[in-house]
Design an enzyme around this catalytic site. Structure first.
Site, PDB file in Angstrom:
ATOM      1  N   PRO A   1      -6.318  -0.158   1.219  1.00 42.21           N
ATOM      2  CA  PRO A   1      -5.077   0.533   1.598  1.00 42.21           C
ATOM      3  C   PRO A   1      -5.327   1.372   2.809  1.00 42.21           C
ATOM      4  CG  PRO A   1      -6.151   1.557  -0.255  1.00 42.21           C
ATOM      5  CD  PRO A   1      -7.040   0.142   0.051  1.00 42.21           C
ATOM      6  N   VAL A   2      -4.191   1.495   3.806  1.00 37.84           N
ATOM      7  CA  VAL A   2      -4.392   2.129   5.061  1.00 37.84           C
ATOM      8  C   VAL A   2      -3.293   3.456   4.885  1.00 37.84           C
ATOM      9  CG1 VAL A   2      -4.423   2.188   7.329  1.00 37.84           C
ATOM     10  CG2 VAL A   2      -5.442   0.499   6.268  1.00 37.84           C
TER      11      VAL A   2
END
Length: 94
Positions: free
Chosen positions: A22-23
């Site tokens: 996840p970013v």
């Protein structure tokens, strides 16, 4: 190649589900102290890691800072609308 997965990025599968790194991108006005940013990224990393059931090492947080003269809401620049220093720790709107 699987949709949404870029070469070189780790992917794991669990119970036939795919997980990617996840970013999170946070956009804020410039001027917050580094201690505040450290607390922010720590809290976001913990929440995302727990919610998505991934290692905290997989979570990336990007902070994009903007000058108030380059940010507007309601058709008015924040520099004009709120004045200099608005949003910084210890400031009060008058």
């Amino acid at each position: 190649m699987r949709r949404g997965v870029r070469p070189g990025h780790p992917v794991r599968t669990r119970a036939n589900r795919e997980f990617t790194m996840p970013v999170i991108t946070v956009r804020i006005g410039k001027g917050r102290p580094i201690e505040t940013k450290r607390a922010l990224v720590a809290a976001l990393t913990q929440a995302v890691a727990e919610t998505l059931d991934v290692s905290p090492d997989w979570v990336t947080v990007l902070i994009e800072e903007y000058d108030r003269e380059n940010w507007a809401t309601g058709g008015e620049l924040h520099a004009d609308k709120f004045g200099p220093g608005f949003g910084k720790t210890g400031t009060v709107e008058v």
